[in-house]
Design an enzyme around this catalytic site. Structure first.
Site, PDB file in Angstrom:
ATOM      1  N   CYS A 154       0.634  -0.834   0.073  1.00 30.57           N
ATOM      2  CA  CYS A 154      -0.102   0.324   0.129  1.00 30.57           C
ATOM      3  C   CYS A 154       0.757   1.180   0.231  1.00 30.57           C
ATOM      4  O   CYS A 154       2.199   1.948   0.958  1.00 30.57           O
ATOM      5  CB  CYS A 154      -1.051   0.414   0.594  1.00 30.57           C
ATOM      6  SG  CYS A 154      -2.019   1.657   1.636  1.00 30.57           S
ATOM      7  N   ARG A 193      -8.452  -4.290  -9.501  1.00 31.34           N
ATOM      8  CA  ARG A 193      -9.479  -3.173  -9.981  1.00 31.34           C
ATOM      9  C   ARG A 193     -10.060  -3.738 -11.105  1.00 31.34           C
ATOM     10  O   ARG A 193     -11.287  -2.907 -11.377  1.00 31.34           O
ATOM     11  CB  ARG A 193      -8.545  -1.453 -10.268  1.00 31.34           C
ATOM     12  CG  ARG A 193      -7.599  -0.774  -9.173  1.00 31.34           C
ATOM     13  CD  ARG A 193      -7.082   0.113  -9.420  1.00 31.34           C
ATOM     14  NE  ARG A 193      -5.678  -0.331 -10.728  1.00 31.34           N
ATOM     15  CZ  ARG A 193      -4.816   0.496 -11.999  1.00 31.34           C
ATOM     16  NH1 ARG A 193      -5.076   1.945 -11.980  1.00 31.34           N
ATOM     17  NH2 ARG A 193      -4.005  -0.214 -12.561  1.00 31.34           N
TER      18      ARG A 193
END
Length: 339
Positions: free
Chosen positions: A101, A229
């Site tokens: 992240c 995604r």
């Protein structure tokens, strides 16, 4: 692919995504098929340590998702070890350590991808978590490195394997890139060469089609692919990828009716899990993904995201109306096409 004592079949993994991969979407992906492993959205080990009520509400995995790993982030080995024990006691099938992240609120604490700037600290976190949950597999998700041109994933992968991690997932971008630019799949290949048969390697980055997934496996030798995604509002993609990797063919995408049916199921699951007040707010950002590119999508998005849409019944009514709009628009487009 096998992670510790767990078989991952098929070798397709749903990437952990904040605000996306909560129980409703994970269970839908499992239901449709094609997903061998699901992972929770990232959870703060420090929030677990301080017994944050909202964080404990994210302990939402269930037996029908098996296997389901809980992804934790944090930079303190002791706190990470404590959190790993807690989530495994709560039923998680394994622990995934987030070292990928890049968002500032995570990286500025030294956690997430920031750990790739301090390999010694990253190794200490892996060691602590592995030792804390000896009966559950521990995996790690990394970026290529924190900032170009410093590739740290290759060296770290071997260290992680030697410390007891059972798999490593590599997003082939640097943290500094975010989601910009192009993923460098050659880094995944180099990680695979480095760890050999010690642990499986999961490739991640720029997989948008079944063909992309097959090409990644062919070019890198990775043991599985992780899809993020591109799977938003498209759980059917995971099934297509799994079929293509196994047989070289895959079926067509979902029908309009299938899109609406799964969107309705997602809405009900979201509200059942979170209550209507929170669930409907979350759905405003989730449901429009199911309808990208179809007639009436903009109008549907407006109805769902309207501030007066506050109940599940109102969301379902918006979906029903949108189906009618779509049918009308679809008929008109068909007439125009035939002309």
């Amino acid at each position: 692919m096998r992670i510790g004592n767990i078989d991952i079949v098929p070798n397709v993994v749903l990437a952990p995504m904040a605000g996306i991969t909560s129980h409703p979407y994970r269970v839908i992906c499992k239901q449709i098929g094609g997903c061998g492993l699901v992972v929770t959205e990232l959870i703060s080990s420090m929030a677990i340590h301080y017994k944050n009520e909202k964080t404990f509400g994210m302990f939402d995995w269930s037996a029908d998702e098996y296997p389901s790993f809980c992804q934790l982030f944090g930079a303190d080995p002791i706190v990470m070890a404590e959190a790993a024990r807690i989530v495994c006691d709560a039923g998680a099938d394994g622990v995934d350590i987030n070292m990928g992240c890049w968002v500032p609120k995570v990286a500025k604490t030294g956690a997430g991808a920031a750990l790739l700037k301090d390999i010694c600290q990253a190794e200490a976190v892996v060691k602590a978590v592995v030792e804390a949950v000896p009966n559950k597999p521990v995996t790690v998700k990394v970026r290529a490195g924190f900032q170009q041109p410093h590739i740290t994933a290759i060296k770290f992968a071997k260290s992680a394997a030697q410390l007891g991690a059972k798999s490593i997932a590599v997003h082939a971008r640097f943290a500094s890139q975010g989601f910009s630019g192009t993923a460098d799949w050659s880094i995944i290949a180099r990680v695979k060469e480095e760890v050999g048969d010690l642990i499986p390697v999961v490739g991640n980055g720029d997989i948008e089609t079944p063909e992309d997934a097959a090409r990644m496996v062919a070019e890198t030798g990775c043991d599985a692919v992780m899809v993020g995604r591109a799977a938003l509002g498209n759980p059917w993609l995971l099934k297509q990828i799994a079929d293509y990797l196994a047989t070289g063919t895959y079926g067509s995408g979902p029908t309009i009716d299938e899109r609406f049916a799964i969107a309705r199921q997602h809405a009900r699951l979201q509200c059942l899990q979170q209550g209507e007040n929170i669930g409907v707010r979350e759905l405003r950002g989730l449901l429009p993904h199911y309808f990208k590119g179809i007639p009436g999508a903009t109008r549907l998005r407006g109805a769902i995201t309207h501030t007066e849409t506050r109940t599940l019944a109102q969301v379902e009514a918006a979906l029903d109306q949108a189906r009618e709009w779509q049918g009308t628009l679809g008929e008109k487009e068909s007439e125009i096409g035939e002309g």
